[in-house]
Motif scaffolding. Structure first.
Motif, PDB file in Angstrom:
ATOM      1  N   ALA A 171       0.824  -1.203   0.000  1.00  9.00           N
ATOM      2  CA  ALA A 171       0.000   0.000   0.000  1.00  9.00           C
ATOM      3  C   ALA A 171       0.860   1.256   0.000  1.00  9.00           C
ATOM      4  O   ALA A 171       0.583   2.227  -0.731  1.00  9.00           O
ATOM      5  CB  ALA A 171      -0.928  -0.013   1.216  1.00  9.00           C
ATOM      6  N   GLU A 172       1.930   1.234   0.802  1.00 10.40           N
ATOM      7  CA  GLU A 172       2.811   2.394   0.844  1.00 10.40           C
ATOM      8  C   GLU A 172       3.522   2.590  -0.496  1.00 10.40           C
ATOM      9  O   GLU A 172       3.667   3.726  -0.976  1.00 10.40           O
ATOM     10  CB  GLU A 172       3.835   2.241   1.963  1.00 10.40           C
ATOM     11  N   GLN A 173       3.943   1.503  -1.126  1.00 11.18           N
ATOM     12  CA  GLN A 173       4.608   1.611  -2.427  1.00 11.18           C
ATOM     13  C   GLN A 173       3.675   2.212  -3.479  1.00 11.18           C
ATOM     14  O   GLN A 173       4.089   3.044  -4.292  1.00 11.18           O
ATOM     15  CB  GLN A 173       5.086   0.221  -2.871  1.00 11.18           C
ATOM     16  N   LEU A 174       2.411   1.788  -3.452  1.00  6.16           N
ATOM     17  CA  LEU A 174       1.443   2.315  -4.416  1.00  6.16           C
ATOM     18  C   LEU A 174       1.178   3.803  -4.170  1.00  6.16           C
ATOM     19  O   LEU A 174       1.071   4.586  -5.118  1.00  6.16           O
ATOM     20  CB  LEU A 174       0.144   1.524  -4.335  1.00  6.16           C
ATOM     21  N   ALA A 175       1.069   4.192  -2.900  1.00  5.42           N
ATOM     22  CA  ALA A 175       0.875   5.607  -2.584  1.00  5.42           C
ATOM     23  C   ALA A 175       2.078   6.429  -3.035  1.00  5.42           C
ATOM     24  O   ALA A 175       1.928   7.522  -3.606  1.00  5.42           O
ATOM     25  CB  ALA A 175       0.633   5.784  -1.089  1.00  5.42           C
ATOM     26  N   ARG A 190       4.782  10.130  -7.064  1.00  9.26           N
ATOM     27  CA  ARG A 190       5.760  10.391  -8.134  1.00  9.26           C
ATOM     28  C   ARG A 190       5.062  10.910  -9.392  1.00  9.26           C
ATOM     29  O   ARG A 190       5.606  11.744 -10.102  1.00  9.26           O
ATOM     30  CB  ARG A 190       6.548   9.113  -8.448  1.00  9.26           C
ATOM     31  N   TRP A 191       3.868  10.409  -9.675  1.00 12.20           N
ATOM     32  CA  TRP A 191       3.143  10.845 -10.869  1.00 12.20           C
ATOM     33  C   TRP A 191       2.473  12.200 -10.666  1.00 12.20           C
ATOM     34  O   TRP A 191       2.543  13.074 -11.534  1.00 12.20           O
ATOM     35  CB  TRP A 191       2.060   9.828 -11.259  1.00 12.20           C
ATOM     36  N   PHE A 192       1.782  12.365  -9.526  1.00 11.60           N
ATOM     37  CA  PHE A 192       0.878  13.506  -9.354  1.00 11.60           C
ATOM     38  C   PHE A 192       1.299  14.492  -8.267  1.00 11.60           C
ATOM     39  O   PHE A 192       0.567  15.441  -7.998  1.00 11.60           O
ATOM     40  CB  PHE A 192      -0.536  12.993  -9.034  1.00 11.60           C
TER      41      PHE A 192
END
Length: 624
Positions: free
Chosen positions: A530-534, A539-541
């Motif tokens: 979950a932390e990696q996805l956040a 990084r994108w937004f």
């Protein structure tokens, strides 16, 4: 032979001339008045009605310096501080009686402000026509009237998000009016125009041209130099606050790079298309589909006729300029129109939207100045019957005002706008996406799901609008309790971004897809994932509050409450205050052993949502 004193035509006194100018500006406003009771549409939600950043005047300096207060969710491409400050002031006036930060549903004050700004713009343009072309008051008023009632101005007046365009245009006109008499004031107004919207960037070029051609409007060299320095200062501040290098490439302005041949072709099509819109401004669109530019469309019956009319008009203007003596006053308004058309025509960068009515606000003003200058010379004794001029102007104004009255009604609410879009442009992807959002706002999930699936069938795989449809289908799956299906739709958005390689031009709303993916991973007892996805979403937004909150939740679950508190507090500072965020902050503080801070944060959550179950449980535990 000199005329006797009684026969010599008398010019109106300055006071009478000013009164006439204001009356004409008010007359031009009439077809726009229909929009004063319109609601919020399209981007108005993220910039105005749902933007907590403009719903308080606390910390006013942040309205200028904080990107987070420009829109909700944060848009890393937008820094228009004067517009944002204006929205905050209008909210304080018109929505002060609301029960919550997002309770303002009445857009009357905002629309009244847009109408006032437009009134000032038309009046300023009339004054500018007299100054730059040397035409009479009557001809200047005719040019101002035709500009004011032209349907191409509707998007800037009826769409609240375009107040930046109105402010920038008003600043441009004000700068040109002040440049020869009050240089310091002119530079200050120029800076305000830049702080309203990027469309004012060519202003320094307009001042330089007027300085070079002193026959139109004398502009001192010092004004040009000071305006250039103000423009450079603005660009440096913009790039810094948006977190970018001093990069003036297309990427620096969130646009797409393209080969020179493609840019030249786009600019040529945009020029012809804009010329057609000036002359035959119907039907209009929010987002003109690229198919409108295909050569085949121009040789279909309607398109060919309109294109021919546009070319004939251009030829007529050229002939009139060659016949006119002197020619120089005609050149200034022509250069004005071209100068403010070039940045968005696609010659330097291919715009995300190939053309838009709001892009043409200042070029339309320049065209009105040119029409006034040509009319001043064409309708003279010995050329065309001068008596026909008022009738021709009146008929043209009546036709344009009728179209403007009708177009203004399209902006009544979001659903009406997009239905009107699809009537004229049935294949409009933006229209389909707009109806999708309108259905979601109305809670019509069946229609929303149908529209999202239909949009996915029509859109190219790499088009970010398709990702928005997939994202919404993922949200509907979450609401239905189908997390597996939701992950599939959210992963589609994630994969599209990975293939694209950047998030420029992508709706910042899509950062919530990463929040959704992280939330599913957290529910599956995978806090590290979950932390990696956040973090990937960040990084994108950028550091969006919801992504920061999710990263903090995951950090707390992994036994790092101190890191979680830091992330939650950053999210709060970024304007992301919600009951959920305050609760998770309280939970992390409780895990860290700070009971008093946890109690205060839990109470803060309950002030936002008195029925928040988690905060109630936590308070009960802390009070035991």
């Amino acid at each position: 032979m000199e005329l006797p004193p009684r026969a010599r035509p008398l010019a109106p006194s300055p006071r009478r001339a000013a009164l006439i100018g204001w009356l004409i500006a008010l007359l031009a406003l009439l077809p726009h008045l229909r929009g004063v009771r319109n609601g919020f549409v399209y981007d108005d939600f993220r910039f105005v009605s749902e933007n907590g950043g403009v719903q308080t005047l606390a910390h006013p300096l942040e309205l200028v310096t904080s990107i987070e207060r420009m829109s909700t969710p944060r848009d890393n491409d937008i820094w228009r501080p004067l517009r944002t400050l204006g929205f905050a002031l209008q909210h304080a006036i018109g929505c002060a009686q609301g029960d919550g930060p997002h309770d303002c549903r009445d857009a009357t004050v905002y629309h009244a402000t847009s109408l006032l700004l437009f009134l000032l713009l038309v009046r300023g343009l009339i004054a500018l026509a007299q100054r730059t072309t040397g035409c009479s008051l009557g001809v200047a008023c005719a040019g101002g009237l035709l500009f004011g009632v032209h349907p191409l101005t509707v998007e800037s007046v009826a769409w609240l998000s375009s107040q930046g365009d109105l402010l920038a245009a008003l600043g441009v006109v004000g700068t040109l009016l002040l440049a020869s008499t009050r240089p310091l004031a002119a530079v200050g107004v120029a800076l305000l125009a830049l702080l309203s919207k990027e469309s004012a960037l060519p202003l320094v070029g307009a001042l330089a041209l007027l300085h070079a051609r002193r026959d139109a409007l004398p502009v001192r060299r010092g004004v040009v130099v000071a305006a250039a320095l103000a423009t450079l200062l603005y660009l440096v501040a913009r790039q810094h606050l948006l977190g970018r290098e001093l990069d003036f490439s297309p990427a620096g302005f969130s646009q797409e790079a393209a080969p020179l041949a493609a840019r030249a072709a786009t600019a040529a099509r945009n020029f012809l298309f804009a010329l057609r819109l000036f002359l035959v401004p119907w039907p209009l669109s929010i987002d003109y589909d690229h198919s409108s530019y295909e050569p085949r469309a121009w040789f279909q019956s309607a398109g060919f006729v309109l294109g021919a009319l546009a070319l004939l008009a251009g030829a007529a203007i050229t002939v009139a300029m060659r016949a006119a003596r002197p020619r120089a006053p005609l050149l200034a308004p022509l250069l004005f129109a071209i100068l403010f058309f070039v940045p968005t025509c696609g010659l330097f960068v291919v715009m995300k939207s190939p053309i838009a009515d709001r892009y043409l606000l200042l070029p339309t003003a320049g065209a009105a100045l040119l029409a006034a200058a040509v009319g001043a010379r064409a309708f003279q004794p010995g050329r065309l019957p001068a008596r026909a001029a008022p009738w021709v102007t009146g008929l043209a104004a009546l036709v344009l005002a009728t179209l403007t009255w009708q177009r203004t009604a399209d902006f009544r609410d979001d659903a009406t706008l997009w239905r009107a879009e699809l009537v004229h442009h049935p294949a409009s992807l933006q229209g389909q996406l707009g109806l999708l959002h309108a259905a979601g706002a109305a809670g019509d999930t069946a229609t929303e799901q149908r529209l999202a699936r239909a949009l996915l069938e029509n859109v190219a795989p790499e088009d970010p609008r398709g990702w928005l449809a997939a994202f919404r289908l993922g949200q509907l799956a979450v609401d239905a309790g189908n997390s597996k299906e939701a992950v599939g739709w959210f992963e589609r958005c994630r994969a599209g971004l990975a293939r694209r390689g950047h998030a420029r031009g992508v709706a910042s709303e899509l950062h919530l897809a990463f929040v959704g993916l992280a939330n599913v991973a957290r529910a599956d007892q995978r806090p590290a994932v979950a932390e990696q996805l956040a973090e990937e979403g960040i990084r994108w937004f950028g550091r969006q509050p919801r992504l920061l909150e999710m990263a903090g939740i995951a950090r707390d679950l992994q036994g790092d409450p101190g890191g979680a508190v830091a992330l939650h507090e950053e999210a709060l500072a970024a304007g992301g205050e919600t009951a959920s965020l305050c609760y998770h902050l309280a939970l992390a503080q409780h895990h860290r052993g700070d009971s008093e801070a946890a109690r205060a944060a839990a109470k803060r959550a309950l002030r936002l949502d008195p029925a928040h179950a988690g905060a109630l449980r936590l308070l009960a535990e802390l009070d035991r």
